[in-house]
Design a protein around this motif. Structure first.
Motif, PDB file in Angstrom:
ATOM      1  N   LEU A 126       1.501   7.205  -6.471  1.00 10.79           N
ATOM      2  CA  LEU A 126       0.465   8.189  -6.796  1.00 10.79           C
ATOM      3  C   LEU A 126       1.074   9.578  -6.971  1.00 10.79           C
ATOM      4  N   ALA A 174       2.131   2.020  -3.372  1.00  6.90           N
ATOM      5  CA  ALA A 174       1.062   2.581  -4.193  1.00  6.90           C
ATOM      6  C   ALA A 174       0.899   4.068  -3.889  1.00  6.90           C
ATOM      7  N   GLY A 175       0.963   4.422  -2.587  1.00  7.47           N
ATOM      8  CA  GLY A 175       0.821   5.821  -2.200  1.00  7.47           C
ATOM      9  C   GLY A 175       1.912   6.690  -2.793  1.00  7.47           C
ATOM     10  N   LEU A 205       0.818  -1.210   0.000  1.00  3.00           N
ATOM     11  CA  LEU A 205       0.000   0.000   0.000  1.00  3.00           C
ATOM     12  C   LEU A 205       0.853   1.262   0.000  1.00  3.00           C
ATOM     13  N   MET A 254      -7.522   6.068  -3.363  1.00  2.00           N
ATOM     14  CA  MET A 254      -6.539   6.309  -4.425  1.00  2.00           C
ATOM     15  C   MET A 254      -7.153   6.069  -5.795  1.00  2.00           C
ATOM     16  N   ARG A 313      -9.233  -3.764  -4.900  1.00  2.00           N
ATOM     17  CA  ARG A 313      -8.671  -3.543  -3.559  1.00  2.00           C
ATOM     18  C   ARG A 313      -9.746  -3.628  -2.493  1.00  2.00           C
TER      19      ARG A 313
END
Lengths: 167, 101
Positions: A35, A31-32, A28, B32, B24
């Protein structure tokens, strides 16, 4: 090749690649951070489209505001931020199928449709025009947006309070 | 580069955001995905206002309003997610079955 074309391809590739990592990264926190590159790539595409003020707003609000908020959320809510995201295999297959079908449909529509193309001349800087527009043509939506922001701020404060705590 | 290039990039962004939301289970990962979808919509607005006969600034102003909405949505959603975490010690959306505070 023209410098502008190179920039467009570069920012487009950055946007798409990092967005793919946002969607499919098993971790995660990765992914952040991915972004961040997506938002930056979109800001670059805005610049190639002549929207300089919008690109600045994109960097300030998305990267400086929303992304920081999301990263705070990730770090606050996961005991182990690098832990695997649970993502069921069956769902992944369905998601892939849905995504590819939707993408094929959209691309077909984009390349088959006949758009009324023209290339209007760009203003020197867009900030002045947008500022004037907010105070004249779009005054009502501008004021409504400010009330919405106030409401969202109060709502977020109210929701984030601990239950039983007085205001 | 033509309108088609930008529309294709926006379409790919939209699909990736959708895929993120569908696959997800973590609430923040869903957020997101929402941001990706909103970004693709913004890119479409700006590209259309650049390459068609609409006034150049209209699409950009629309994008700014979308960014305002995205900011307020992210703030409220984050408050809800943190509240959920405080109550359930988990932000997997399929484990959140009670809405009553």
């Amino acid at each position: 090749m023209d410098v502008k074309v190179v920039m467009e391809l570069l920012f487009g590739l950055l946007t798409v690649a990092s967005a793919a990592w946002v969607a499919f990264s098993p971790k995660l926190l990765h992914a952040g951070f991915s972004l961040l590159f997506t938002f930056f790539g979109v800001a670059g595409l805005y610049v190639t489209l002549g929207a300089d003020f919008l690109a600045a707003v994109q960097v300030l609000v998305y990267i400086g505001g929303i992304l920081v908020l999301l990263l705070f959320g990730i770090l606050l809510t996961s005991a182990m931020p690098t832990a695997e995201l649970s993502s069921r295999a069956a769902r992944r297959g369905q998601g892939l199928l849905l995504g590819l079908g939707l993408l094929a449909l959209l691309l077909l529509a984009i390349f088959r449709a006949s758009w009324p193309l023209s290339l209007p001349p760009l203003p020197e800087s867009t900030a002045a025009g947008i500022g004037k527009g907010f105070m004249t043509t779009w005054l009502l939506p501008f004021e409504v947006a400010s009330i919405l922001l106030l409401g969202a701020m109060l709502g977020a404060l109210h929701l984030a309070r601990r239950a039983g705590e007085d205001a | 580069m033509s309108l088609h290039f930008y529309l294709a990039i926006a379409a790919i962004l939209f699909v990736l955001g959708m895929a993120c939301m569908v696959t997800r289970r973590n609430a923040i990962a869903l957020l997101m995905g929402v941001e990706l979808v909103l970004n693709s919509a913004n890119l479409n607005f700006v590209a259309f206002s650049r390459f068609t006969e609409a006034p150049v600034l209209e699409g950009q102003v629309m994008s700014i309003f979308v960014i305002i909405l995205a900011a307020s949505e992210a703030a409220v959603a984050m408050a809800i997610v943190l509240n959920l975490y405080r109550q359930q010690r988990s932000i997997q959306v399929d484990e959140a079955r009670e809405l009553q505070g």
